[in-house]
Design a protein around this motif. Structure first.
Motif, PDB file in Angstrom:
ATOM      1  N   MET A   1       1.468  14.536  16.344  1.00  0.00           N
ATOM      2  CA  MET A   1       0.247  13.749  16.179  1.00  0.00           C
ATOM      3  C   MET A   1      -0.816  14.624  15.533  1.00  0.00           C
ATOM      4  SD  MET A   1      -1.927  11.820  19.134  1.00  0.00           S
ATOM      5  CE  MET A   1      -3.689  11.648  19.007  1.00  0.00           C
ATOM      6  N   VAL A  16      -6.090   8.953  13.326  1.00  0.00           N
ATOM      7  CA  VAL A  16      -5.044   9.454  14.207  1.00  0.00           C
ATOM      8  C   VAL A  16      -3.694   9.157  13.558  1.00  0.00           C
ATOM      9  CG1 VAL A  16      -4.005   9.306  16.505  1.00  0.00           C
ATOM     10  CG2 VAL A  16      -6.477   8.991  16.234  1.00  0.00           C
ATOM     11  N   LEU A  64      -6.085  19.222  18.808  1.00  0.00           N
ATOM     12  CA  LEU A  64      -5.898  18.299  19.931  1.00  0.00           C
ATOM     13  C   LEU A  64      -5.881  19.064  21.253  1.00  0.00           C
ATOM     14  CD1 LEU A  64      -3.216  15.917  18.461  1.00  0.00           C
ATOM     15  CD2 LEU A  64      -5.440  15.227  19.324  1.00  0.00           C
ATOM     16  N   ASP A  66      -5.811  18.317  25.761  1.00  0.00           N
ATOM     17  CA  ASP A  66      -5.463  17.299  26.761  1.00  0.00           C
ATOM     18  C   ASP A  66      -6.620  16.321  26.955  1.00  0.00           C
ATOM     19  OD1 ASP A  66      -2.825  18.064  27.421  1.00  0.00           O
ATOM     20  OD2 ASP A  66      -3.567  19.694  28.663  1.00  0.00           O
ATOM     21  N   LEU A  69      -6.979  14.045  23.875  1.00  0.00           N
ATOM     22  CA  LEU A  69      -5.849  13.117  23.883  1.00  0.00           C
ATOM     23  C   LEU A  69      -6.071  11.999  24.902  1.00  0.00           C
ATOM     24  CD1 LEU A  69      -3.034  12.496  22.779  1.00  0.00           C
ATOM     25  CD2 LEU A  69      -2.097  13.985  24.546  1.00  0.00           C
ATOM     26  N   SER A  70      -6.582  12.374  26.068  1.00  0.00           N
ATOM     27  CA  SER A  70      -6.868  11.399  27.122  1.00  0.00           C
ATOM     28  C   SER A  70      -7.923  10.394  26.662  1.00  0.00           C
ATOM     29  CB  SER A  70      -7.336  12.137  28.370  1.00  0.00           C
ATOM     30  OG  SER A  70      -7.738  11.240  29.361  1.00  0.00           O
ATOM     31  N   GLN A  73      -6.340   8.021  24.158  1.00  0.00           N
ATOM     32  CA  GLN A  73      -5.502   7.057  24.887  1.00  0.00           C
ATOM     33  C   GLN A  73      -6.360   5.996  25.563  1.00  0.00           C
ATOM     34  OE1 GLN A  73      -1.624   7.042  25.522  1.00  0.00           O
ATOM     35  NE2 GLN A  73      -2.636   5.066  25.452  1.00  0.00           N
ATOM     36  N   LEU A  85       0.683   7.191  23.957  1.00  0.00           N
ATOM     37  CA  LEU A  85       0.741   8.312  23.032  1.00  0.00           C
ATOM     38  C   LEU A  85       1.596   9.433  23.615  1.00  0.00           C
ATOM     39  CD1 LEU A  85      -3.016   8.445  21.981  1.00  0.00           C
ATOM     40  CD2 LEU A  85      -1.145   7.267  20.835  1.00  0.00           C
ATOM     41  N   VAL A  87       2.671  13.045  22.930  1.00  0.00           N
ATOM     42  CA  VAL A  87       2.199  14.106  22.042  1.00  0.00           C
ATOM     43  C   VAL A  87       2.647  15.476  22.536  1.00  0.00           C
ATOM     44  CG1 VAL A  87       0.154  15.160  21.008  1.00  0.00           C
ATOM     45  CG2 VAL A  87       0.189  12.718  21.439  1.00  0.00           C
ATOM     46  N   LEU A  89       1.678  19.166  22.521  1.00  0.00           N
ATOM     47  CA  LEU A  89       0.520  20.023  22.273  1.00  0.00           C
ATOM     48  C   LEU A  89       0.891  21.510  22.191  1.00  0.00           C
ATOM     49  CD1 LEU A  89      -2.219  18.363  24.533  1.00  0.00           C
ATOM     50  CD2 LEU A  89      -1.910  18.151  22.074  1.00  0.00           C
TER      51      LEU A  89
END
Length: 199
Positions: A1, A16, A64, A66, A69-70, A73, A85, A87, A89
Motif C-alpha cells: 500500500m 491511497v 505509513l 499503524d 493506517l487506522s 481504515q 486494508l 497492509v 508495514l
C-alpha cells in the motif's frame, strides 16, 4: 500500500494505492471517498478533505504508520465502504546477502540471484556488472517506492521471475553516487534483513 499527498499541488486529497495495476479503472464516489476498482477488485481510494480525518504530516510519498493506517481504515469504514486494508508495514529497503549468482539463461548481461533478506530468500534478476555471490547489498522489496517514484513490482525479465531490485547508490538518490553502472556493495557490519533507511 502506498500513500501520496500533495495539498499545494493537487488540493486536500490523499491518494491511497492498494495494488499496482494498469487501467482502465471504475470509480465509485461515496461521501468524501472515491473507490477505485479494476475488474471489481478495489485497487485504491482518493480521500477528499483528508486533513480533517487523517492528520497527514509532510507531502509526497507519505510513510505509513499503524496510527495513519487506522485513520485511513476508519475514514473508509465511516463512508460505508466495506474494505479491510491488509497492509505490510515492514521496511521495503533492506540489507540482503547474495547467496547465489547464476547467468541468466536468455540474456548475457543479466544474472539470476538468490538473495537472503532476513525473513525470506528472494529471486532477483540483476543487470549490474559488479554483483557477486557473498556480497551484502541493498534490496528494494516489492512495494518499495524508489526516489524516482517508480514502484517495485513482481516482474518477469526475459522469462525469469524477479521479486525486488538490487539498488545502486544513484537509484537510491544517495549523495556522491558514482556515475558508472553498478550496485552498492555494503560493508560486512550490516545485518542481513535490517532496514537500510529509517522508513
Amino acid at each position: 500500500m502506498n500513500l501520496f499527498y500533495n495539498p499545494t499541488g493537487v488540493g486536500d486529497v490523499a491518494f491511497v494505492q492498494l495494488e499496482v495495476v494498469e487501467g482502465p479503472y471504475e470509480y465509485e464516489k461515496t461521501n468524501d471517498i472515491v473507490t477505485i476498482k479494476k475488474d471489481d477488485q478495489v485497487v485504491g481510494f482518493n480521500i477528499f478533505n483528508a486533513a480533517q480525518s487523517l492528520d497527514i504530516q509532510g507531502t509526497g510519498h507519505i510513510k505509513l504508520t499503524d496510527d495513519l493506517l487506522s485513520k485511513i481504515q476508519s475514514a473508509v469504514k465511516n463512508a460505508g465502504i466495506d474494505t479491510k486494508l491488509e497492509v505490510d508495514l515492514t521496511p521495503k529497503f533492506v540489507v540482503g546477502y547474495v547467496q547465489e549468482k547464476e547467468k541468466h539463461p536468455n540474456a548475457d548481461k543479466l544474472s539470476v540471484c538468490k538473495i537472503d533478506v532476513g525473513t525470506e530468500v528472494l529471486q532477483i534478476v540483476c543487470g549490474a556488472p559488479n554483483i557477486e555471490q557473498g556480497q551484502k547489498v541493498v534490496v528494494a522489496k516489492v512495494g518499495a517506492v524508489m526516489p524516482s517514484g517508480m514502484i517495485i513490482k513482481d516482474a518477469e525479465l526475459r522469462g525469469v521471475p524477479s521479486s525486488g531490485m538490487v539498488c545502486s547508490m544513484k537509484e537510491l538518490n544517495l549523495p556522491n553516487a558514482p556515475q558508472e553502472k553498478g550496485i552498492m556493495v555494503l560493508e560486512d557490519s550490516y545485518q542481513v534483513g535490517q532496514a537500510f533507511f529509517e522508513e
